[in-house]
Design an enzyme around this catalytic site. Structure first.
Site, PDB file in Angstrom:
ATOM      1  N   ASP A 192      -2.715  -2.334   5.681  1.00 50.24           N
ATOM      2  CA  ASP A 192      -2.016  -2.078   4.429  1.00 50.24           C
ATOM      3  C   ASP A 192      -2.730  -2.898   3.348  1.00 50.24           C
ATOM      4  O   ASP A 192      -3.699  -3.625   3.611  1.00 50.24           O
ATOM      5  CB  ASP A 192      -0.520  -2.410   4.561  1.00 50.24           C
ATOM      6  CG  ASP A 192       0.314  -1.662   3.510  1.00 50.24           C
ATOM      7  OD1 ASP A 192      -0.255  -1.228   2.496  1.00 50.24           O
ATOM      8  OD2 ASP A 192       1.532  -1.530   3.695  1.00 50.24           O
TER       9      ASP A 192
HETATM   10  C1  BGC Z   1       2.319   0.088   0.888  1.00 52.72           C
HETATM   11  C2  BGC Z   1       1.909   1.276   1.728  1.00 52.72           C
HETATM   12  C3  BGC Z   1       1.023   2.198   0.926  1.00 52.72           C
HETATM   13  C4  BGC Z   1      -0.172   1.405   0.427  1.00 52.72           C
HETATM   14  C5  BGC Z   1      -1.161   2.241  -0.359  1.00 52.72           C
HETATM   15  C6  BGC Z   1       1.113  -0.574   0.239  1.00 52.72           C
HETATM   16  O1  BGC Z   1       1.478  -1.565  -0.654  1.00 52.72           O
HETATM   17  O2  BGC Z   1       2.996  -0.836   1.696  1.00 52.72           O
HETATM   18  O3  BGC Z   1       3.045   1.945   2.204  1.00 52.72           O
HETATM   19  O4  BGC Z   1       0.629   3.283   1.693  1.00 52.72           O
HETATM   20  O5  BGC Z   1       0.285   0.359  -0.399  1.00 52.72           O
HETATM   21  O6  BGC Z   1      -0.690   2.590  -1.583  1.00 52.72           O
END
Ligand code: BGC
Length: 734
Positions: A304
């Site tokens: 993430d």
């Molecule tokens: C979130 C994810 C998301 C990613 C990309 C992160 O901060 O936790 O769920 O897919 O960002 O945008």
């Protein structure tokens, strides 16, 4: 969980697949053999779009434009394999997306191997970063439909519109089960139950990816997230510590991922937090032993946002970034969502050269990434959208599906004296902070990340006020409480401020005091009060509930769902949504429906302690029903048998109705303290007015297995009770 033999078989398969990377004539493996270490590491690097556009990282020039030098650095110099995000954190038009993707591709063609770049985006409830995209009710609302076929359609349309943008990778579905109502991302989940989340999640994967092993130009790769147990922070705050016993981890949090893997999910995103003290991005036992060797997952594991950096800054488990890169890649990460600098690539190169990260690990990760690109057709045609037509983009037929989902999700929690539906001729006084705000029905991930900025609203859509006043022309807006003297009924539409992730952290589940105050003031006029809730999570309404004659839960129903609320209030729709999550009554009693027997004990050692505001599965209809003719194929079963339960339901009203039936089964005695009941099957049907339907459920006894202390899932002989509403029957399994 697989049995031990299957695990050994999968482990053997996994290790031979790793060795084969070096030998085979597969084009991907050939390509891999020709790549330099730096090129391979480039593939493992995912950057934020801000790094290749003109302007400052979070203040890019508008409309977005590629910065040729920055792009060259990313693609030609670093060989970056993937780019993500929306740029300035908001949606863009289809033409902007096409220009961006085309420029990226042009640059990738200048590189040695011309490897296409994989773009990834969050399309959480429709293509929410495409200005023309169709917004659907958020996943929690989708779950309230208990209609997996409909959820597959949502995913198909989302895939279609995302592909039309020029993007083949969607960071969805969220397969985390909502076991912590405070958590800011409850609305992104399919609710609290592992079985429901598994069914809905599998439908989403099917809808995103389509049939077969290759993904065509109308489908995208799904991304199961966030592996594992992200949704259960002890404090309720996003990305904070989760403590969960391995038994519960497998019993509650794993099944939705397991099912999605069976369904062929092509990628997974990792939980940013720590699980039992170990940040998941650093945990080899989760990322490799469980995910790969035991579950047999062969797709791409992406971190993430900045999560390798967080191993240093937030988790304090690595002394510097280099150590963090080493730990996470060796634990099993394939791609780093870096995403705002090149340190990851530089440091990983050093680590490989120093022998701190084995080449085998790099090859394995890059193989998976290239294989995903191949499955998505990127090697054949990375600019498919230039040739393919997407005539249904933003079409009425897509909007109609969003409305259908909304119509099946609205959940009638209370309807005292059948105050609803309201007659259209009544003078309805309406008020509440969400009445004219599309942002408050759309929620986060709606053209912007946090969803709060109304400048991105689609003003052609109906607010609840628009929807209601069109159907019920005598409706008036209540400017002050005293206006309530002149109305026949009051509708209050309250909405929680949109948010997700850390910005959505809260300290208490209580509704704002201003809501309670307004309800109490209006109650003085003795008019029926109907409360409609638009919330990110089940906010505590205990204090205002007695003043409300009817309560509708609309979750975050989206701009295409406000008509469904108005239609439900006015009786054009017979509500059929049911709660996919327990609605708590007190902010410190946040138990799910499948808690343990001990959770029911009150201070007198009686059994009344579990008393939520509304139960999981609760949802009223304007119709009444009569249950008859229960038949169970047997009352004793062996472990290979199948339980077949059937009964008929008569709709005794003059309205057509949709009716979801839930089958719960209780294990009376088990070697691991059993839950009071577990959902084992559900089904939804239409029952026409004065007509009847037969429901039949086929439940393999093997599905009553639970995770034992040796972490194996087995059925334990004994007595069980099958429940349907008030009906129940004891069965014996031997
Ligand atoms: C979130 C994810 C998301 C990613 C990309 C992160 O901060 O936790 O769920 O897919 O960002 O945008």
């Amino acid at each position: 969980m697989k049995n031990i033999f299957l695990s050994i078989f999968l482990a053997a398969l996994y290790s031979s697949a790793c060795q084969n990377v070096q030998k085979s004539s597969d084009p991907i493996k050939r390509l891999l053999r020709q790549m330099t270490t730096k090129e391979k590491i480039g593939q493992m690097t995912q950057l934020n779009i801000g790094l290749i556009c003109k302007g400052a990282l979070y203040n890019l020039d508008e409309p977005l434009q590629i910065d040729a030098d920055k792009l060259k650095k990313a693609i030609s110099e670093y060989g970056v394999g993937s780019i993500l995000n929306a740029g300035n954190s908001h949606g863009h038009s289809i033409s902007t997306w096409h220009e961006i993707i085309t420029e990226i591709d042009k640059e990738s063609r200048k590189t040695n191997h011309k490897i296409p770049v994989l773009y990834g985006i969050d399309a959480i409830h429709g293509a929410n970063y495409l200005m023309e995209g169709t917004l659907f009710p958020q996943p929690l609302a989708q779950a309230a439909t208990f209609n997996p076929e409909l959820i597959q359609k949502v995913a198909e349309i989302t895939a279609y519109e995302t592909r039309a943008m020029g993007i083949p990778w969607n960071f969805s579905p969220v397969l985390d089960v909502a076991r912590q109502p405070l958590w800011s991302r409850v609305f992104e989940t399919y609710g609290e139950d592992p079985f429901l989340a598994s069914q809905m999640g599998a439908s989403a994967i099917r809808g995103y990816q389509g049939e077969g092993t290759e993904v065509d130009n109308f489908h995208v790769s799904g991304c199961m997230k966030h592996f594992l147990a992200y949704s259960f922070p002890f404090t309720g705050k996003d990305r904070t510590s989760v403590y969960v016993h391995p038994i519960q981890l497998r019993e509650i949090f794993l099944p939705s991922f397991e099912k999605a893997i069976e369904e062929g999910a092509l990628s997974v995103m990792i939980n940013s937090g720590d699980l039992n003290g170990i940040p998941v991005h650093a945990d080899k036992s989760i990322l490799t032993d469980l995910l790969r060797k035991e579950l047999g997952f062969t797709g791409v594991a992406v971190t993430d946002w900045e999560d390798i950096i967080k191993l240093v800054d937030f988790h304090h488990i690595a002394k510097d970034l280099k150590e963090a890169v080493k730990i996470s890649i060796n634990a099993g990460i394939d791609m780093s969502m870096v995403p705002n600098d090149y340190n990851f690539s530089d440091l990983l190169l050093e680590l490989v050269e120093e022998g701190e990260v084995p080449m085998k690990r790099i090859d394995e990760a890059v193989f998976r990434i290239l294989d995903l690109k191949k499955k998505l057709g990127l090697f054949d045609d990375p600019l498919w959208f230039q040739k393919e037509d997407y005539p249904l983009l933003s079409s009425d037929s897509f909007r109609q599906v969003a409305e259908n989902v909304a119509e099946e999700s609205v959940t009638l929690l209370k309807n005292q004296n059948q105050v609803l539906p309201l007659s259209k001729d009544l003078r309805i006084g309406v008020s509440g902070n969400a009445l004219e705000k599309l942002t408050l029905v759309n929620g986060a991930w709606s053209r912007t990340w946090q969803g709060v900025d109304s400048q991105w609203d689609d003003t052609s859509k109906n607010t609840l006020w628009d929807a209601l006043s069109k159907k019920s022309p005598k409706s008036i807006k209540l400017k002050e409480s005293s206006d309530a003297q002149n109305v026949d009924a009051i509708v209050l539409f309250f909405g929680e401020k949109p948010s997700t992730e850390k910005p959505g952290d809260i300290h208490s589940l209580d509704v704002p005091t201003s809501w309670v105050k307004q309800v109490k003031e209006l109650a003085k006029y003795n008019k029926p009060i109907i409360l409609v809730l638009s919330v990110n999570r089940p906010l505590i309404i205990r204090e205002m509930e007695p003043y409300c004659d009817a309560i509708l839960m609309s979750y975050l129903i989206s701009e295409n769902g406000t008509n469904a609320i108005a239609k439900t209030l006015l009786g054009d729709i017979n509500p059929s949504g049911i709660l996919p999550i327990t609605y708590p009554r007190h902010t410190n009693s946040l138990l799910p429906y499948d808690h343990k027997y001990t959770d029911r004990l009150n201070i007198d050692f009686g059994m009344g302690a579990f008393k939520p505001q509304y139960a999981f599965g609760h949802g009223l209809s304007y119709s009444s029903f009569d249950y008859k003719e229960f038949t169970l194929n047997n009352d004793t079963f062996n472990q290979k048998d199948t339980l077949i339960l059937s009964y008929t339901i008569t709709n005794t009203s003059d309205r057509n109705a949709m009716k979801t039936e839930l089958i719960f089964i209780s294990d009376l005695v088990a070697s691991v303290a059993p839950a009071v009941k577990r959902l084992r099957a559900f089904n939804k049907k239409e029952i026409r007015a004065r007509d009847k339907q037969t429901y039949q459920f086929v439940i393999p006894i093997s599905s009553l297995a639970f995770v034992h202390s040796d972490l194996q899932k087995k059925v334990e002989p004994g007595e069980f009770i099958v429940h349907v509403g008030d009906w129940s029957k004891k069965i014996v399994v031997y």
